[in-house]
Design a protein around this motif. Structure first.
Motif, short mmCIF file in Angstrom:
data_model
loop_
_atom_site.label_atom_id
_atom_site.label_comp_id
_atom_site.label_asym_id
_atom_site.label_seq_id
_atom_site.Cartn_x
_atom_site.Cartn_y
_atom_site.Cartn_z
N LYS A 38 0.68 -1.18 0.00
CA LYS A 38 0.18 -0.14 -0.12
C LYS A 38 1.06 1.38 0.18
O LYS A 38 0.78 2.15 -0.71
N SER A 39 2.13 1.24 0.63
CA SER A 39 2.73 2.36 0.87
C SER A 39 3.51 2.63 -0.47
O SER A 39 3.61 3.90 -0.80
N GLU A 42 0.99 4.18 -2.77
CA GLU A 42 0.66 5.56 -2.05
C GLU A 42 1.77 6.49 -2.95
O GLU A 42 1.39 7.71 -3.28
#
Length: 159
Positions: A38-39, A42
């Motif tokens: 997810k990071s 992002e």
């Protein structure tokens, strides 16, 4: 007999404790990987947001006929297996005819290759480079309907 029973209970407690520890460790490792993915996504989206002005600048450099009125970017980005961040969008509100994509290079902080739909590509074509071959432009115009031809000539500033 009592010692055997105590020993069995101790072994069972030890096995259960080790199993619980292993399950918690595996679960934590999996959770860390999901958080990392997810990071990364992002980070890619934040980078793409910062690069949008450079993409717009590149599009305007290609737009020798001043065809572009608006530039719209699709939501979200993709990261391809080679590590390039791909952002897509379209011109003048027409996502079907005038779409583009740009590959962004995270390490060098640059816009890499850009691709254009065929219709958008023709809006960027510099026919002056083909002065010796006027038939090329004529052949392109002939394949268009009368309405499309008029719109094309208007889009490139010839009407």
């Amino acid at each position: 007999m009592r010692n055997t029973l105590k020993f069995s209970i101790i072994i069972m407690v030890a096995v259960i404790s080790v199993t619980v520890f292993v399950v918690k460790y595996i679960h934590q490792s999996f959770s860390d990987e999901v958080v990392q993915e997810k990071s990364d996504q992002e980070k890619a989206e934040e980078f793409a947001e910062k690069m949008k002005p450079k993409i717009e600048e590149r599009l305007h450099e290609e737009d020798i006929h001043n065809f572009i009125r608006t530039i719209t970017f699709d939501k979200g980005v993709n990261v391809n297996p080679m590590g390039y961040i791909i952002i897509r969008g379209y011109i003048n509100g027409n996502s079907e005819k005038y779409d583009f994509s740009a590959s962004l290079e995270y390490r060098s902080k640059e816009v890499g290759t850009m691709t254009f739909s065929p219709e958008l590509s023709y809006r960027f074509k510099d026919w002056d480079k083909f002065k010796d071959e006027p038939q090329l432009k004529e052949n392109y115009l002939k394949r268009l309907s009368e309405k499309e031809r008029e719109q094309y000539l208007k889009d490139i500033g010839e009407k």
